[in-house]
Design a protein around this motif. Structure first.
Motif, PDB file in Angstrom:
ATOM      1  N   PHE A   1       0.867  -1.184   0.000  1.00 22.06           N
ATOM      2  CA  PHE A   1       0.000   0.000   0.000  1.00 22.06           C
ATOM      3  C   PHE A   1       0.899   1.228   0.000  1.00 22.06           C
ATOM      4  O   PHE A   1       2.084   1.145   0.341  1.00 22.06           O
ATOM      5  N   LEU A   2       0.333   2.356  -0.361  1.00 20.52           N
ATOM      6  CA  LEU A   2       1.067   3.612  -0.286  1.00 20.52           C
ATOM      7  C   LEU A   2       0.796   4.266   1.056  1.00 20.52           C
ATOM      8  O   LEU A   2      -0.361   4.416   1.460  1.00 20.52           O
ATOM      9  N   ASP A   3       1.851   4.657   1.756  1.00 23.75           N
ATOM     10  CA  ASP A   3       1.649   5.312   3.051  1.00 23.75           C
ATOM     11  C   ASP A   3       1.437   6.816   2.853  1.00 23.75           C
ATOM     12  O   ASP A   3       1.332   7.302   1.719  1.00 23.75           O
ATOM     13  N   GLN A   4       1.364   7.545   3.975  1.00 20.26           N
ATOM     14  CA  GLN A   4       1.057   8.976   3.898  1.00 20.26           C
ATOM     15  C   GLN A   4       2.062   9.759   3.072  1.00 20.26           C
ATOM     16  O   GLN A   4       1.762  10.832   2.564  1.00 20.26           O
ATOM     17  N   ASN A   5       3.271   9.216   2.966  1.00 20.55           N
ATOM     18  CA  ASN A   5       4.302   9.894   2.192  1.00 20.55           C
ATOM     19  C   ASN A   5       4.399   9.381   0.757  1.00 20.55           C
ATOM     20  O   ASN A   5       5.344   9.689   0.042  1.00 20.55           O
ATOM     21  N   GLY A   6       3.418   8.540   0.385  1.00 14.60           N
ATOM     22  CA  GLY A   6       3.417   8.027  -0.979  1.00 14.60           C
ATOM     23  C   GLY A   6       4.426   6.913  -1.210  1.00 14.60           C
ATOM     24  O   GLY A   6       4.731   6.587  -2.360  1.00 14.60           O
ATOM     25  N   ARG A   7       4.943   6.347  -0.131  1.00 22.56           N
ATOM     26  CA  ARG A   7       5.904   5.244  -0.273  1.00 22.56           C
ATOM     27  C   ARG A   7       5.180   3.905  -0.180  1.00 22.56           C
ATOM     28  O   ARG A   7       4.257   3.733   0.611  1.00 22.56           O
ATOM     29  N   ALA A   8       5.637   2.921  -0.989  1.00 21.10           N
ATOM     30  CA  ALA A   8       5.039   1.585  -0.973  1.00 21.10           C
ATOM     31  C   ALA A   8       5.592   0.756   0.184  1.00 21.10           C
ATOM     32  O   ALA A   8       6.801   0.735   0.416  1.00 21.10           O
ATOM     33  N   ASN A   9       4.696   0.126   0.929  1.00 17.52           N
ATOM     34  CA  ASN A   9       5.072  -0.754   2.044  1.00 17.52           C
ATOM     35  C   ASN A   9       4.284  -2.038   1.949  1.00 17.52           C
ATOM     36  O   ASN A   9       3.104  -2.013   1.570  1.00 17.52           O
ATOM     37  N   PRO A  10       4.894  -3.160   2.341  1.00 17.91           N
ATOM     38  CA  PRO A  10       4.096  -4.399   2.389  1.00 17.91           C
ATOM     39  C   PRO A  10       3.090  -4.325   3.538  1.00 17.91           C
ATOM     40  O   PRO A  10       3.396  -3.769   4.595  1.00 17.91           O
ATOM     41  N   TYR A  11       1.902  -4.860   3.299  1.00 17.72           N
ATOM     42  CA  TYR A  11       0.897  -4.925   4.364  1.00 17.72           C
ATOM     43  C   TYR A  11       1.425  -5.754   5.523  1.00 17.72           C
ATOM     44  O   TYR A  11       2.080  -6.770   5.323  1.00 17.72           O
ATOM     45  N   LYS A  12       1.113  -5.346   6.736  1.00 12.96           N
ATOM     46  CA  LYS A  12       1.281  -6.214   7.895  1.00 12.96           C
ATOM     47  C   LYS A  12      -0.014  -6.993   8.058  1.00 12.96           C
ATOM     48  O   LYS A  12      -1.096  -6.413   8.027  1.00 12.96           O
ATOM     49  N   MET A  13       0.114  -8.283   8.233  1.00 13.71           N
ATOM     50  CA  MET A  13      -1.087  -9.121   8.194  1.00 13.71           C
ATOM     51  C   MET A  13      -1.280  -9.950   9.463  1.00 13.71           C
ATOM     52  O   MET A  13      -0.323 -10.281  10.160  1.00 13.71           O
ATOM     53  N   GLY A  14      -2.528 -10.256   9.745  1.00 13.41           N
ATOM     54  CA  GLY A  14      -2.876 -11.208  10.790  1.00 13.41           C
ATOM     55  C   GLY A  14      -3.829 -12.238  10.205  1.00 13.41           C
ATOM     56  O   GLY A  14      -4.508 -11.943   9.222  1.00 13.41           O
ATOM     57  N   CYS A  15      -3.864 -13.435  10.785  1.00 13.84           N
ATOM     58  CA  CYS A  15      -4.900 -14.389  10.378  1.00 13.84           C
ATOM     59  C   CYS A  15      -5.466 -15.057  11.618  1.00 13.84           C
ATOM     60  O   CYS A  15      -4.804 -15.154  12.654  1.00 13.84           O
ATOM     61  N   TYR A  16      -6.722 -15.483  11.498  1.00 16.20           N
ATOM     62  CA  TYR A  16      -7.512 -15.871  12.671  1.00 16.20           C
ATOM     63  C   TYR A  16      -8.464 -17.001  12.276  1.00 16.20           C
ATOM     64  O   TYR A  16      -9.360 -16.780  11.465  1.00 16.20           O
ATOM     65  N   GLY A  17      -8.246 -18.178  12.813  1.00 12.97           N
ATOM     66  CA  GLY A  17      -9.076 -19.319  12.425  1.00 12.97           C
ATOM     67  C   GLY A  17      -9.923 -19.856  13.562  1.00 12.97           C
ATOM     68  O   GLY A  17      -9.551 -19.749  14.734  1.00 12.97           O
ATOM     69  N   ILE A  18     -11.065 -20.396  13.203  1.00 16.96           N
ATOM     70  CA  ILE A  18     -11.871 -21.182  14.149  1.00 16.96           C
ATOM     71  C   ILE A  18     -12.339 -22.430  13.408  1.00 16.96           C
ATOM     72  O   ILE A  18     -12.888 -22.333  12.307  1.00 16.96           O
ATOM     73  N   GLY A  19     -12.084 -23.585  13.993  1.00 15.87           N
ATOM     74  CA  GLY A  19     -12.594 -24.830  13.420  1.00 15.87           C
ATOM     75  C   GLY A  19     -14.034 -25.013  13.838  1.00 15.87           C
ATOM     76  O   GLY A  19     -14.317 -25.371  14.974  1.00 15.87           O
ATOM     77  N   ILE A  20     -14.962 -24.732  12.927  1.00 11.86           N
ATOM     78  CA  ILE A  20     -16.390 -24.777  13.283  1.00 11.86           C
ATOM     79  C   ILE A  20     -16.828 -26.214  13.569  1.00 11.86           C
ATOM     80  O   ILE A  20     -17.412 -26.501  14.621  1.00 11.86           O
ATOM     81  N   SER A  21     -16.543 -27.126  12.640  1.00 15.61           N
ATOM     82  CA  SER A  21     -16.979 -28.506  12.862  1.00 15.61           C
ATOM     83  C   SER A  21     -16.242 -29.108  14.058  1.00 15.61           C
ATOM     84  O   SER A  21     -16.816 -29.858  14.845  1.00 15.61           O
ATOM     85  N   ARG A  22     -14.972 -28.773  14.220  1.00 14.66           N
ATOM     86  CA  ARG A  22     -14.221 -29.292  15.362  1.00 14.66           C
ATOM     87  C   ARG A  22     -14.751 -28.735  16.681  1.00 14.66           C
ATOM     88  O   ARG A  22     -14.759 -29.424  17.709  1.00 14.66           O
ATOM     89  N   THR A  23     -15.213 -27.478  16.654  1.00 15.04           N
ATOM     90  CA  THR A  23     -15.813 -26.885  17.850  1.00 15.04           C
ATOM     91  C   THR A  23     -17.048 -27.675  18.282  1.00 15.04           C
ATOM     92  O   THR A  23     -17.266 -27.914  19.475  1.00 15.04           O
ATOM     93  N   VAL A  24     -17.858 -28.094  17.298  1.00 15.38           N
ATOM     94  CA  VAL A  24     -19.047 -28.895  17.624  1.00 15.38           C
ATOM     95  C   VAL A  24     -18.625 -30.185  18.329  1.00 15.38           C
ATOM     96  O   VAL A  24     -19.200 -30.571  19.354  1.00 15.38           O
ATOM     97  N   ALA A  25     -17.591 -30.850  17.800  1.00 13.87           N
ATOM     98  CA  ALA A  25     -17.115 -32.089  18.432  1.00 13.87           C
ATOM     99  C   ALA A  25     -16.572 -31.806  19.830  1.00 13.87           C
ATOM    100  O   ALA A  25     -16.817 -32.574  20.772  1.00 13.87           O
ATOM    101  N   ALA A  26     -15.851 -30.693  19.997  1.00 13.65           N
ATOM    102  CA  ALA A  26     -15.279 -30.353  21.303  1.00 13.65           C
ATOM    103  C   ALA A  26     -16.391 -30.086  22.325  1.00 13.65           C
ATOM    104  O   ALA A  26     -16.276 -30.467  23.489  1.00 13.65           O
ATOM    105  N   ILE A  27     -17.456 -29.438  21.887  1.00 16.91           N
ATOM    106  CA  ILE A  27     -18.590 -29.189  22.784  1.00 16.91           C
ATOM    107  C   ILE A  27     -19.137 -30.528  23.291  1.00 16.91           C
ATOM    108  O   ILE A  27     -19.402 -30.699  24.482  1.00 16.91           O
ATOM    109  N   ILE A  28     -19.272 -31.495  22.391  1.00 15.09           N
ATOM    110  CA  ILE A  28     -19.801 -32.804  22.801  1.00 15.09           C
ATOM    111  C   ILE A  28     -18.818 -33.508  23.734  1.00 15.09           C
ATOM    112  O   ILE A  28     -19.236 -34.142  24.713  1.00 15.09           O
ATOM    113  N   GLU A  29     -17.505 -33.392  23.461  1.00 10.22           N
ATOM    114  CA  GLU A  29     -16.512 -34.009  24.359  1.00 10.22           C
ATOM    115  C   GLU A  29     -16.697 -33.483  25.789  1.00 10.22           C
ATOM    116  O   GLU A  29     -16.508 -34.213  26.752  1.00 10.22           O
TER     117      GLU A  29
END
Lengths: 536, 536
Positions: B391-419
Motif C-alpha cells: 500500500f502507499l503510506d502517507q508519504n506516498g511510499r510503498a510498504n508491504p501490508y502487515k497481516m494477521g490471520c484468525y481461524g476457528i474450526g467450526i466442525s471441530r468446535t461442535v465435536a469439542a462441545i460434545i466431548e
C-alpha cells in the motif's frame, strides 16, 4: 457499515473481459473478482446479497418442512460408478486422487451421495416422505466458463432431494416445491417463467425449468402471450391441424434414426426439432444425413432428392401436413398428390415458431431468452434402483424409493437479478435482496455540520433496524453520487448544504424521484418509501 | 419439527470404528455419517448445531466490524507458487488438474488468495485497517484422519485475515480478535484456555491457540493453577534459578545444531525441548545424535561420554543449572567441579514439568490435554512481501501490508462441545448451541388425550418462539426416553398419563431434575429453566 474501510473496490471503466451487464456491473460495483476462469471471489457487497437470497430460500423451504443438511464435496468414485455417471460425466466432472491414490470427484450435484445416505438411514415407509436440502459450493469444469456468475466452474447451489413411497407422494412434494420456487423467485424480484423442459437421459419424468427472462439467456423459451404456458423451445409441442393451404410446399429431410435411414417430411420454412422427434419416433439417436451420407444412400445430391430417389424408405410427416391432399416438393418443385406418397405416420416433428397457436389453446406463441435459475425434476427410480436403495412397504416388501430433485442456482440468481434490474448508471436493487437498505452520503465530509449530522443519522438509522452503508470517505460529492448509483441501494440519503437546517435529500434509486426532508420526518419517509418499493 | 419424518437415524450400539466420545455420540445421535475416511455428511441435527455456532461467530465478528466475504475453494497453483507453499505443503494439499491440464489446489487455508485480492483492491493506507472473514468448507488430506470431526479431511472453518499499515494497528485487531474468541468460545459453552503457541516457519510472530480442554486432545497444555498463564508444552518457558541442590546430577546430550555438533547439559530427569532450543540457540535445525553419530564424533558409546571425551566441543547448559558449583555426571557418576567445565552459555532448553513454578510467577504448572479450536496469529509481512502486496503510506511510499490471520474450526468446535458435554446416556447440549430447545414426547401416541394435548403443545410452544423437536413416533415410551437422553436437548416435556388433568412432566437434561407441571404454567417454567441453564 462505514464505506471508508469497507472492501468495495469500485471501477470507473467497463472491464474489457466482461461481455454481459451482470458481469460488468458486479466487477464495477466491487462485488466480485476473478481468481481463475470461472472461479470468483464474492466480496462483502456480493456476500450480503447472497446471504439475503439464501435466507429467502431457507425460509420458503423450511415453511414446507424441507430439512437442511450438508453433504460433502469430496465424493468417492465408487458412488458415481454405481450409477455409471463416473464415466458418463466426462470432463465436466472434476476428479482428483487422494494421497493414497483413491479417486474422488468434486460434487457438481449430489444424487449419488444422498441416495447412499438414505439407503442406510431410512428403511421404512413410515419415515416417508423425506425432503432434504443444502446450500453449498458446487464444481463443474465447464468447457467455456463465461458471463461471470452465469456460467462458472465454482458456484453456489441450493439442491434438494426427496424420497417417496408412492407416485402421489412424489407429485405432492414436486408441486409444493414448484410453488415454493414461484414464491422464492417472486420475492427476490425476478420476472420468470416456469418452462416445460427435457427430462433427458436419466430416466426422469416431469421437469420444469425456472427461467429468468433476459436477453443474455442461453435458452430460448416459447411462451403464450395470454396464458401461463411456457416451454423450452425444444420441448414446445405444436398444435396439430395447422395446414394453411391445400397444396403446401414441403421439404424432404433424410435422417438416421438409431440405425435406420428414414425420410421426414416437413413444411417449407419449418425446422426439425430433434429433441421432440427423439421422443416421437421413440429412438435413442437422431441426426440429419450429411452430404456424403446422402450420396451413399440415395446416389444423388441432397438438392436433387425426389419422390423417386427416396422410394422404399420409411416416410414420416410432420403433423401439420395432415389433411393436405397434395404437396409441392420444395427443392425440385414437383407437385405430388398425396396418394403418390405412402406416408407411414404423422408426428410432432417441427420447432414451434413465433405466431403459432399456443399448445394449451390459449393465445399465441412468443419467444424470449431465459437464464435457468432453478429446476424441479421427478427423477423416478433411476438412482434408487441402480444403487439398491429401497424401503419396506406396509406389506414388508422392498421397493426402490421414488425420488425428486430440486435445484436453485444461488449465485446465478444474483446475476439474473442484476440482468433484470439495472440502468445506464448501475444496479437498481430490489429491496428484498439489496446489500443495504440505505446509502447515507456526506457530500462534504470536511464540513463539520454535515459530518456531525451524518454521524448522528448513521447511528439513528441503524437503530431503526435498517442496514446502512455510510459513505464517510473524503471524496468529492460527484464521486459519491456516481458510486451510489453504481451500487444501486434502494434509497439514498444525502447530507449536504442544508444540514444546518436539519434538512437532507432523499432519493429513490429506481424512480429517480428526490425530495428534501427534515430529519424529524426522515424515518417515516424511509419507512413509507421502502414499503412502496417492496410492494412493486 | 416432527420426529416421525425427521432424518434422525439414531443407533443403539456404539459403532466399532469410533474411538472418542464425540465421534461415537454424533454417530449414535444421528448427527452424521461417514462418506469416506475423514469425509462426513452433517445430518439435519448436526446442521442445526453448526448453524447456531456459525451465528454466534458471525455476531461476535460483525460486532467488531469484520466483513464477511467468500473466497473460492479452487486455487490456481500460481498463487501458491508465489509463496513457495505449493512445494512446501506436501501431501496435505489436495491438488487437481482442470480439463486444460492447469494445476489447482483445494483450499486448506486462504492467505494466498486473499493477499492476491487485496494486492489489486486496496492500495492506500486510507482504506486500512481491513479485516475480512469467511465461513467455508476446507480440505486437507490428513495422513491419518481420525476421531470423527476432530481430524477430518473436509471440514468447516471460519478464517479471517487482517491488513494493516502499522504494527500498532495489527496489534489492536489481534487483541480485538482474541477477545472476540474468548466471547465466542464462552458463549458456545466450552471450557478452554488461550495458550502461547509456536509461530512456526512462516515468519510469523505472536500467536495463541485456543484449546478446549479434553482428555482426547492431541496437544498438551502447561497452565498455571492460579493465573491465566497457559502455553503449548513446547512453548512453555521455564523460570530460571531452579537449582534444587548444590551438586545436581546432570546428563550430557550431544546434538547437531545446523551443521555443528554441540553438547547440551540438562538436569537429570529433564527432557530436551527442541522447539524452545531452536529459538534459544538461534538455529534452523536441531537433532540429538544417534548411536552411530556419537561413535563417529566421540569414538565411544553414548553411555560412556565423559568430560574428557567431549573436550573441545561447545557446551551449553540449561539455565536451571546456573549457580551450581559442582555436578555429578549422570551416566558415569563422575563428580565435576564447575570450573573444570567451560560452559559457554546458559539457555532455557528443557521441557516444563508439572509442579514447576509458573513462568508468570503466579502459581504452579499443571498439565492438561486440549483440542485446538481456534488460533490468532500475527503473520507479519511474509505473504505480502513474497506476493508483492503493498500500500502507499502517507508519504506516498510503498510498504508491504502487515497481516494477521484468525481461524476457528467450526466442525471441530461442535465435536469439542460434545466431548465436554455428555454423560453415560448421551449428549447434554448447552442451551446456546442445542439443535432444539425442547423435546416434546407423547408417551403413548395411541392414547387420544395424549396425542391431542401433544399436538396442541407443539403448536403453542413453537408460537412462543422455541425450537421444538416433537417425538410423535408410534414407539414405546422407553425408546423415546432413550433417544431423548441420547440427543440431549436441554428440556424434555413428556405428555403421559396425566394428560387428562392437563399435567405434563418437565425434565432438565443436565441436572436430571424433573417435576410435573400444569400446562397453564408450562411456558413460564420453561422460560425460567432455559434462563437458568443459559446462565450456568
Amino acid at each position: 457499515m462505514r464505506q471508508k474501510t469497507f472492501l468495495l473496490p469500485t471501477l470507473r471503466d467497463i472491464p474489457s473481459d466482461a461481455d454481459v451487464k451482470s458481469h460488468q456491473l458486479m466487477l464495477r460495483a466491487g462485488m466480485m473478482r476473478q481468481n481463475a476462469a470461472g472461479v470468483y471471489t464474492y466480496l462483502p457487497l456480493a456476500k450480503r446479497v447472497i446471504s439475503k437470497v439464501e435466507a429467502i430460500v431457507r425460509e420458503e423451504l423450511e415453511a414446507i418442512d424441507v430439512q437442511e443438511l450438508t453433504l460433502p464435496s469430496l465424493h468417492p468414485s465408487e458412488l458415481w460408478q454405481e450409477t455409471g455417471r463416473w464415466d458418463k460425466m466426462g470432463d465436466e466432472l472434476i476428479r482428483l486422487k487422494d494421497r493414497h491414490g483413491r479417486d474422488f470427484a468434486l460434487g457438481p450435484t449430489h444424487e449419488e451421495v444422498i441416495t447412499s445416505i438414505i439407503r442406510d438411514a431410512i428403511g421404512s415407509y413410515k419415515k416417508l416422505p423425506l425432503n432434504v436440502f443444502q446450500i453449498q459450493t458446487k464444481f463443474r469444469d465447464e468447457r467455456r466458463p463465461r458471463f461471470g456468475l452465469l456460467r462458472g466452474r465454482e458456484f453456489i447451489m441450493k439442491d434438494a432431494y426427496s424420497f417417496h413411497d408412492t407416485e402421489e407422494s412424489l407429485d405432492d412434494t414436486y408441486q409444493a416445491m414448484y410453488r415454493a420456487y414461484e414464491r422464492i423467485f417472486t420475492r427476490v424480484g425476478l420476472t420468470f417463467r416456469a418452462v416445460i423442459a427435457d427430462s433427458g437421459a436419466m430416466g426422469g419424468k416431469d421437469t420444469f425449468e425456472f427461467m429468468a427472462l433476459a436477453d443474455v439467456g442461453e435458452d430460448t423459451i416459447a411462451y403464450s402471450d395470454t396464458s401461463n404456458y411456457a416451454a423450452n423451445i425444444e420441448m414446445a409441442a405444436v398444435q396439430a391441424g395447422n395446414v394453411e393451404n391445400t397444396n403446401p410446399s414441403v421439404q424432404l429431410l433424410p435422417v438416421k434414426a438409431d440405425d435406420e435411414i428414414i425420410i421426414l417430411l416437413l413444411g417449407a420454412g419449418h425446422e426439425l426439432n430433434e429433441v421432440k422427434s427423439l421422443h416421437e419416433l421413440q429412438v435413442k439417436s437422431l441426426s440429419t444425413l450429411n452430404d456424403q451420407e446422402v450420396q451413399e444412400a440415395f446416389s444423388t445430391e441432397k438438392g436433387s432428392l425426389s419422390i423417386q430417389t427416396i422410394e422404399g424408405y420409411r416416410l414420416i410427416a410432420d403433423q401439420s401436413l395432415q389433411g393436405a391432399s397434395s404437396f409441392t416438393i420444395e427443392n425440385t418443385g414437383d407437385a405430388v398428390n398425396c396418394t403418390e406418397l405412402s406416408i407411414d405416420s404423422y408426428a410432432d416433428l417441427r420447432m414451434i415458431q413465433e405466431g403459432d397457436a399456443s399448445p394449451d389453446g390459449q393465445g399465441t406463441i412468443q419467444f424470449a431468452r431465459g437464464i435457468e435459475i432453478g429446476q424441479v425434476f421427478k427423477l423416478g427410480t433411476f438412482y434408487s434402483e441402480s444403487m439398491g436403495a429401497s424401503f419396506l412397504d406396509q406389506n414388508g416388501r422392498a421397493n426402490p424409493y421414488k425420488m425428486g430433485c430440486y435445484g436453485i442456482g444461488i449465485s446465478r440468481t444474483v446475476a439474473a437479478i442484476i440482468e433484470q434490474h439495472n440502468d445506464e448508471n448501475g444496479i437498481v436493487w430490489p429491496v428484498a435482496v439489496a446489500p443495504f437498505d440505505l446509502h447515507l452520503l456526506t457530500l462534504n465530509s470536511k464540513n463539520e455540520e454535515q459530518a456531525e449530522l451524518s454521524e448522528k443519522l448513521y447511528t439513528t438509522l441503524k437503530q431503526s433496524g435498517w442496514d446502512v452503508l455510510y459513505d464517510d470517505r473524503p471524496e468529492r460529492a460527484g464521486v459519491k453520487f456516481k458510486d451510489a448509483d453504481l451500487i444501486g441501494l434502494p434509497i439514498r440519503v444525502s447530507v449536504g448544504k442544508r444540514a444546518s437546517e436539519g434538512v437532507v435529500e432523499v432519493k429513490v434509486r429506481s424512480t429517480g424521484e428526490s425530495e428534501d426532508v427534515h430529519i424529524d420526518n426522515l424515518a417515516d419517509m424511509i419507512q413509507t418509501k421502502l414499503q412502496e418499493l417492496s410492494n412493486v
